[in-house]
Every structure is written in structure tokens, then in C-alpha cells.
Design a protein around this motif. Structure first.
Motif, PDB file in Angstrom:
ATOM      1  N   PHE A   7       0.848  -1.182   0.000  1.00 13.34           N
ATOM      2  CA  PHE A   7       0.000   0.000   0.000  1.00 13.34           C
ATOM      3  C   PHE A   7       0.885   1.234   0.000  1.00 13.34           C
ATOM      4  N   VAL A   8       0.269   2.380  -0.275  1.00 14.50           N
ATOM      5  CA  VAL A   8       0.942   3.672  -0.173  1.00 14.50           C
ATOM      6  C   VAL A   8       0.359   4.372   1.041  1.00 14.50           C
ATOM      7  N   LEU A   9       1.229   4.772   1.964  1.00 11.30           N
ATOM      8  CA  LEU A   9       0.803   5.432   3.193  1.00 11.30           C
ATOM      9  C   LEU A   9       0.782   6.940   2.973  1.00 11.30           C
ATOM     10  N   LEU A  10      -0.398   7.540   3.139  1.00 10.97           N
ATOM     11  CA  LEU A  10      -0.568   8.974   2.919  1.00 10.97           C
ATOM     12  C   LEU A  10      -0.898   9.696   4.216  1.00 10.97           C
ATOM     13  N   ASP A  11      -0.079  10.671   4.554  1.00 14.81           N
ATOM     14  CA  ASP A  11      -0.336  11.580   5.669  1.00 14.81           C
ATOM     15  C   ASP A  11      -1.145  12.729   5.085  1.00 14.81           C
ATOM     16  N   VAL A  12      -2.386  12.878   5.525  1.00 13.76           N
ATOM     17  CA  VAL A  12      -3.277  13.862   4.909  1.00 13.76           C
ATOM     18  C   VAL A  12      -3.334  15.183   5.682  1.00 13.76           C
ATOM     19  N   ARG A  13      -2.423  15.356   6.635  1.00 14.99           N
ATOM     20  CA  ARG A  13      -2.333  16.624   7.363  1.00 14.99           C
ATOM     21  C   ARG A  13      -1.620  17.657   6.487  1.00 14.99           C
TER      22      ARG A  13
ATOM     23  N   PRO B  64       1.291  20.385   5.219  1.00 16.48           N
ATOM     24  CA  PRO B  64       2.738  20.243   5.080  1.00 16.48           C
ATOM     25  C   PRO B  64       3.537  20.655   6.323  1.00 16.48           C
ATOM     26  N   ALA B  65       3.117  21.686   7.039  1.00 14.73           N
ATOM     27  CA  ALA B  65       3.861  22.118   8.227  1.00 14.73           C
ATOM     28  C   ALA B  65       3.833  21.041   9.307  1.00 14.73           C
ATOM     29  N   MET B  66       2.680  20.437   9.519  1.00 21.35           N
ATOM     30  CA  MET B  66       2.576  19.370  10.514  1.00 21.35           C
ATOM     31  C   MET B  66       3.377  18.147  10.072  1.00 21.35           C
ATOM     32  N   PHE B  67       3.367  17.864   8.774  1.00 18.45           N
ATOM     33  CA  PHE B  67       4.140  16.739   8.255  1.00 18.45           C
ATOM     34  C   PHE B  67       5.628  16.956   8.502  1.00 18.45           C
ATOM     35  N   GLN B  68       6.111  18.178   8.261  1.00 15.59           N
ATOM     36  CA  GLN B  68       7.526  18.484   8.468  1.00 15.59           C
ATOM     37  C   GLN B  68       7.916  18.360   9.939  1.00 15.59           C
ATOM     38  N   GLU B  69       6.985  18.697  10.815  1.00 15.75           N
ATOM     39  CA  GLU B  69       7.247  18.615  12.252  1.00 15.75           C
ATOM     40  C   GLU B  69       7.529  17.174  12.667  1.00 15.75           C
ATOM     41  N   GLN B  70       6.686  16.259  12.231  1.00 13.72           N
ATOM     42  CA  GLN B  70       6.916  14.820  12.415  1.00 13.72           C
ATOM     43  C   GLN B  70       5.849  14.044  11.662  1.00 13.72           C
TER      44      GLN B  70
ATOM     45  N   ALA C  80       5.770   7.601   5.018  1.00 15.25           N
ATOM     46  CA  ALA C  80       4.538   8.267   4.572  1.00 15.25           C
ATOM     47  C   ALA C  80       4.849   9.357   3.550  1.00 15.25           C
ATOM     48  N   ILE C  81       3.876   9.606   2.706  1.00 15.72           N
ATOM     49  CA  ILE C  81       3.913  10.686   1.725  1.00 15.72           C
ATOM     50  C   ILE C  81       2.882  11.720   2.174  1.00 15.72           C
ATOM     51  N   ASN C  82       3.248  12.974   2.159  1.00 14.47           N
ATOM     52  CA  ASN C  82       2.313  14.029   2.545  1.00 14.47           C
ATOM     53  C   ASN C  82       1.436  14.395   1.360  1.00 14.47           C
TER      54      ASN C  82
ATOM     55  N   GLU D  77      -3.392   1.939 -11.163  1.00 17.44           N
ATOM     56  CA  GLU D  77      -4.837   1.964 -10.927  1.00 17.44           C
ATOM     57  C   GLU D  77      -5.259   1.143  -9.707  1.00 17.44           C
ATOM     58  N   ASP D  78      -4.603   0.021  -9.464  1.00 18.75           N
ATOM     59  CA  ASP D  78      -5.023  -0.875  -8.387  1.00 18.75           C
ATOM     60  C   ASP D  78      -4.324  -0.604  -7.049  1.00 18.75           C
ATOM     61  N   THR D  79      -3.651   0.528  -6.921  1.00 19.69           N
ATOM     62  CA  THR D  79      -2.943   0.868  -5.687  1.00 19.69           C
ATOM     63  C   THR D  79      -3.916   0.977  -4.516  1.00 19.69           C
ATOM     64  N   LEU D  80      -3.514   0.400  -3.393  1.00 20.21           N
ATOM     65  CA  LEU D  80      -4.253   0.572  -2.145  1.00 20.21           C
ATOM     66  C   LEU D  80      -3.592   1.707  -1.377  1.00 20.21           C
ATOM     67  N   PHE D  81      -4.378   2.693  -0.985  1.00 15.55           N
ATOM     68  CA  PHE D  81      -3.892   3.807  -0.188  1.00 15.55           C
ATOM     69  C   PHE D  81      -4.346   3.624   1.253  1.00 15.55           C
ATOM     70  N   VAL D  82      -3.447   3.909   2.193  1.00 16.59           N
ATOM     71  CA  VAL D  82      -3.789   3.945   3.614  1.00 16.59           C
ATOM     72  C   VAL D  82      -3.578   5.383   4.045  1.00 16.59           C
TER      73      VAL D  82
END
Length: 130
Positions: free
Chosen positions: A43-49, A51-57, A62-64, A80-85
């Protein structure tokens, strides 16, 4: 009769069906961590917060990608068939719900990592900075 048993429990088949449905929509921090550290992340792990919060930690690997940036053009970067978390700050944040909804409307497969950053921290897993 107790308040617990006042309403009878569902049949075992309904219980199995209910929890299979829930697990189709969500995963947890422990399962994500195990997959990421074993090299078995399918799967691809996505941080949906933001960018500033992502940079903090953020969670290692994860990908922002905030939900507002999830467009058909952007999501076409993955097969096309990628699973995102997806995850956000924690149970008090509905960013994962917005991201899951958006990905679903774009025809993408998605699961929510319940607990988000708070759940990750509660389980003692490490973060990355920057």
C-alpha cells in the motif's frame, strides 16, 4: 439479566459479516508498522495533514498529500489498483474521512489507519522529522 445481555448478541454469521465489512474500510497502526518494517507494504501510506505538521513529524515512509490536493491528475501517478492507507492527527480529526471519501470518488481503493498520529505514538512507534 444484565444491561449487556438485555439486547441479544447478533448471530455468529452476522458478527463475522459486520467485522469483515469494518476491516475492509480500516486498518490499525500495528498492522501498518509491521508491513512497513518487514518490507511487505503493499500500500501507499498517505499523511493527509498539512505540510507544516508533516515536516514537524510524520510516520516513516509516509507521503504528505492533504485531501484537498487529491486530484485525478495527482492520483494517476500511481497504478490503478494501488491501495492507499490514509492517516491524520488522530480520532479527533476527520481528515482521514475526507481523504477516504475523495479517493473513493476518484475510483481509488483506500483504508483508514485508525488512531492516526496519536495511535502511532500510543503504541510507541517512531516518527520521522522533516
Amino acid at each position: 439479566m444484565s444491561l449487556v445481555s438485555e439486547v441479544p448478541a447478533a448471530s455468529p454469521s452476522l458478527i463475522a459479516e459486520h467485522y469483515a465489512r469494518r476491516l475492509a474500510f480500516e486498518t490499525d497502526c500495528s498492522d501498518v508498522r509491521q508491513a512497513m518494517t518487514s518490507g511487505n507494504a503493499d500500500f501507499v501510506l498517505l499523511d493527509v495533514r498539512g505540510p507544516a505538521m508533516f515536516q514537524e513529524q510524520h510516520i516513516p515512509g509516509a507521503i504528505n498529500l492533504p485531501h484537498g490536493k487529491m486530484t485525478a491528475r495527482k492520483m494517476a501517478e500511481w497504478p490503478e489498483d494501488t491501495l492507499f492507507v490514509v492517516y491524520c492527527a488522530g480520532p479527533h480529526c476527520n481528515g482521514t474521512d475526507k481523504a477516504a471519501w475523495r479517493l473513493g470518488t476518484l475510483g481509488k481503493r483506500v483504508k483508514v489507519m485508525i488512531g492516526g498520529m496519536i495511535g502511532w505514538a500510543d503504541e510507541g512507534h517512531p516518527f520521522e522529522i522533516g
